[in-house]
Design an enzyme around this catalytic site. Structure first.
Site, PDB file in Angstrom:
ATOM      1  N   ASP A  72      28.918  37.913  35.485  1.00 34.19           N
ATOM      2  CA  ASP A  72      29.671  36.840  36.164  1.00 34.19           C
ATOM      3  C   ASP A  72      29.806  37.141  37.664  1.00 34.19           C
ATOM      4  OD1 ASP A  72      30.182  35.091  34.048  1.00 34.19           O
ATOM      5  OD2 ASP A  72      31.984  36.177  33.431  1.00 34.19           O
TER       6      ASP A  72
ATOM      7  N   LEU B 234      26.916  25.719  28.207  1.00 38.17           N
ATOM      8  CA  LEU B 234      25.631  25.229  28.708  1.00 38.17           C
ATOM      9  C   LEU B 234      24.570  26.334  28.687  1.00 38.17           C
ATOM     10  CD1 LEU B 234      27.152  23.114  31.598  1.00 38.17           C
ATOM     11  CD2 LEU B 234      26.052  22.230  29.534  1.00 38.17           C
TER      12      LEU B 234
ATOM     13  N   GLY C 270      40.256  36.689  34.940  1.00 42.36           N
ATOM     14  CA  GLY C 270      38.996  37.347  34.600  1.00 42.36           C
ATOM     15  C   GLY C 270      37.898  37.113  35.630  1.00 42.36           C
TER      16      GLY C 270
ATOM     17  N   LYS D  36      35.893  38.422  26.148  1.00 40.82           N
ATOM     18  CA  LYS D  36      35.239  39.237  27.185  1.00 40.82           C
ATOM     19  C   LYS D  36      35.839  40.646  27.336  1.00 40.82           C
ATOM     20  CE  LYS D  36      33.542  35.461  30.059  1.00 40.82           C
ATOM     21  NZ  LYS D  36      33.319  34.925  31.400  1.00 40.82           N
TER      22      LYS D  36
HETATM   23  N1  LIG Z   1      30.744  29.142  37.264  1.00 39.73           N
HETATM   24  C1  LIG Z   1      30.753  30.126  36.385  1.00 39.73           C
HETATM   25  O1  LIG Z   1      29.709  30.692  36.030  1.00 39.73           O
HETATM   26  C2  LIG Z   1      32.058  30.641  35.839  1.00 39.73           C
HETATM   27  C3  LIG Z   1      32.118  31.900  35.221  1.00 39.73           C
HETATM   28  C4  LIG Z   1      33.357  32.349  34.728  1.00 39.73           C
HETATM   29  C5  LIG Z   1      34.483  31.544  34.871  1.00 39.73           C
HETATM   30  N2  LIG Z   1      34.367  30.319  35.459  1.00 39.73           N
HETATM   31  C6  LIG Z   1      35.552  29.458  35.617  1.00 39.73           C
HETATM   32  O2  LIG Z   1      36.553  30.192  36.300  1.00 39.73           O
HETATM   33  C7  LIG Z   1      37.826  29.651  35.983  1.00 39.73           C
HETATM   34  C8  LIG Z   1      38.807  30.789  35.705  1.00 39.73           C
HETATM   35  O3  LIG Z   1      38.386  31.540  34.599  1.00 39.73           O
HETATM   36  P1  LIG Z   1      39.141  32.913  34.227  1.00 39.73           P
HETATM   37  O4  LIG Z   1      38.430  33.463  33.051  1.00 39.73           O
HETATM   38  O5  LIG Z   1      39.335  33.765  35.425  1.00 39.73           O
HETATM   39  O6  LIG Z   1      40.583  32.357  33.772  1.00 39.73           O
HETATM   40  P2  LIG Z   1      41.960  33.167  33.695  1.00 39.73           P
HETATM   41  O7  LIG Z   1      41.707  34.603  33.410  1.00 39.73           O
HETATM   42  O8  LIG Z   1      42.826  32.375  32.792  1.00 39.73           O
HETATM   43  O9  LIG Z   1      42.556  33.072  35.209  1.00 39.73           O
HETATM   44  C9  LIG Z   1      42.905  31.838  35.774  1.00 39.73           C
HETATM   45  C10 LIG Z   1      43.511  32.059  37.167  1.00 39.73           C
HETATM   46  O10 LIG Z   1      43.742  30.784  37.745  1.00 39.73           O
HETATM   47  C11 LIG Z   1      45.120  30.670  38.137  1.00 39.73           C
HETATM   48  N3  LIG Z   1      45.580  29.290  37.913  1.00 39.73           N
HETATM   49  C12 LIG Z   1      45.346  28.531  36.798  1.00 39.73           C
HETATM   50  N4  LIG Z   1      45.915  27.313  36.958  1.00 39.73           N
HETATM   51  C13 LIG Z   1      46.504  27.309  38.177  1.00 39.73           C
HETATM   52  C14 LIG Z   1      47.255  26.339  38.912  1.00 39.73           C
HETATM   53  N5  LIG Z   1      47.494  25.120  38.413  1.00 39.73           N
HETATM   54  N6  LIG Z   1      47.699  26.685  40.140  1.00 39.73           N
HETATM   55  C15 LIG Z   1      47.481  27.918  40.653  1.00 39.73           C
HETATM   56  N7  LIG Z   1      46.774  28.879  40.011  1.00 39.73           N
HETATM   57  C16 LIG Z   1      46.297  28.575  38.795  1.00 39.73           C
HETATM   58  C17 LIG Z   1      45.861  31.640  37.252  1.00 39.73           C
HETATM   59  O11 LIG Z   1      47.058  32.011  37.909  1.00 39.73           O
HETATM   60  P3  LIG Z   1      48.268  32.741  37.133  1.00 39.73           P
HETATM   61  O12 LIG Z   1      47.922  34.203  37.130  1.00 39.73           O
HETATM   62  O13 LIG Z   1      49.457  32.425  37.946  1.00 39.73           O
HETATM   63  O14 LIG Z   1      48.313  32.147  35.738  1.00 39.73           O
HETATM   64  C18 LIG Z   1      44.840  32.802  37.143  1.00 39.73           C
HETATM   65  O15 LIG Z   1      44.914  33.630  38.273  1.00 39.73           O
HETATM   66  C19 LIG Z   1      37.603  28.694  34.798  1.00 39.73           C
HETATM   67  O16 LIG Z   1      37.626  27.384  35.292  1.00 39.73           O
HETATM   68  C20 LIG Z   1      36.207  29.056  34.313  1.00 39.73           C
HETATM   69  O17 LIG Z   1      35.561  27.955  33.732  1.00 39.73           O
HETATM   70  C21 LIG Z   1      33.194  29.858  35.968  1.00 39.73           C
END
Ligand SMILES: NC(=O)c1ccc[n+]([C@@H]2O[C@H](COP(=O)([O-])OP(=O)(O)OC[C@H]3O[C@@H](n4cnc5c(N)ncnc54)[C@H](OP(=O)(O)O)[C@@H]3O)[C@@H](O)[C@H]2O)c1
Length: 284
Positions: free
Chosen positions: A106, A20, A132, A70
């Site tokens: 972020d 977006l 991340g 990233k």
């Molecule tokens: N609003 C914004 O501007 C913004 C900016 C950046 C990211 N985000 C959002 O943030 C989210 C995470 O992004 P990321 O880059 O941090 O992803 P990531 O690096 O893949 O990390 C995901 C985290 O969520 C945990 N997780 C995933 N599924 C789970 C489940 N079913 N139950 C329990 N824990 C679970 C994972 O745990 P494990 O370590 O056990 O796998 C990990 O700690 C995404 O939805 C992304 O769209 C939003």
């Protein structure tokens, strides 16, 4: 109208078509009368270095960086801002006569979103997830003066690794928690809860949140980084507990505002980004 003088900005990722950011930045360029354009670039992992070299050679002025680049992008940059270096990830690159410099907006986006509601200074913060987004939010919130950060994650080793980094790199008061009793106890006197997991994100809108009403209290500020839907399962639970909820849309808006500032030196009104985003999210 695009001319020979138009400044080019964009986002690289794989996938990238869902982003977006082009919408928000293009609306802001237009409203502020800036002769710039923002385009999505689908860049595969194997093409990352050549894409960056090409962007720089072609005079691209700035890029956002999204999944899966990233962290990998850092090794190809000429300089990295200290906070992005600590986080270990870059989501914004500025190209100028000195070369390329990477930043992470972020974490700044999340902190700005929370600070619309409450100061983060000396607050006790609990973070769900250790990926991340958790790294960006935990480092930035501590840099902005939070008192302590506790990380609760499904895979305990990742929470422990993040705790270690926060302690070693910032000398922070940081803890790693399990998702059961530890988390429940920690939330009793927490000030701020940030969900950085994708739980509850469309289409899994009925997925049970890690924290439910009975674990929250009035006065707790709950920020979900998930922005689709705007009111996630976690935010519904927060409302029932009398806690204050903040949608991930705010973080998305402010990470964009901060990137825009880095590239143009102009602080755009956040409303421009937010109105454009809300109109689009309503359609989804
Ligand atoms: N609003 C914004 O501007 C913004 C900016 C950046 C990211 N985000 C959002 O943030 C989210 C995470 O992004 P990321 O880059 O941090 O992803 P990531 O690096 O893949 O990390 C995901 C985290 O969520 C945990 N997780 C995933 N599924 C789970 C489940 N079913 N139950 C329990 N824990 C679970 C994972 O745990 P494990 O370590 O056990 O796998 C990990 O700690 C995404 O939805 C992304 O769209 C939003």
């Amino acid at each position: 109208m695009i001319t020979g003088k138009t400044g080019v900005f964009g986002i690289i990722g794989d996938p990238v078509e869902h982003s977006l950011s082009p919408l928000m930045h293009n609306v802001a360029f237009k409203k502020l009368g800036l002769d710039n354009v923002y385009v999505p670039f689908h860049v595969k992992k194997s093409d990352l270095q050549s894409a960056l070299m090409g962007a720089e050679s072609m005079g691209v002025k700035g890029l956002n960086v999204t999944i899966p680049h990233k962290t990998a992008v850092i090794k190809y940059l000429d300089a990295v801002d200290p906070a992005a270096e600590l986080i270990g990830a870059v989501n914004t690159i500025k190209f100028d006569e000195n070369g390329s410099e990477g930043y992470n907006t972020d974490g700044m986006g999340a902190v700005k979103a929370i600070e619309e509601v409450t100061s983060v200074k000396n607050k006790k913060v609990v973070i769900l997830g250790a990926g991340g987004a958790a790294r960006a939010v935990s480092f930035q919130i501590l840099l902005e003066g939070a008192g302590s950060v506790s990380i609760a994650n499904r895979t305990p080793d990742k929470a422990v690794k993040l705790r270690k980094d926060l302690r070693e790199k910032l000398g922070a008061d940081a803890k790693a928690l399990d998702l059961g009793f530890d988390l429940e106890e920690e939330l009793e006197n927490a000030d701020i809860l940030v969900n950085t997991t994708p739980i509850g994100m469309y289409p899994n809108v009925n997925q049970k949140p890690l924290v439910t009403e009975d674990m929250m209290h009035a006065g707790l500020v709950v920020n979900d980084v998930v922005y689709n839907p705007l009111k996630t399962g976690l935010l519904k639970e927060a409302e029932k507990a009398g806690a204050e909820g903040i949608s991930g849309a705010k973080m998305l808006v402010y990470q964009g505002v901060e990137a825009f500032k880095i590239w143009t030196g102009i602080e755009p009104p956040a409303d421009i980004f937010e109105d454009a985003l809300m109109e689009e999210l309503k359609k989804l």
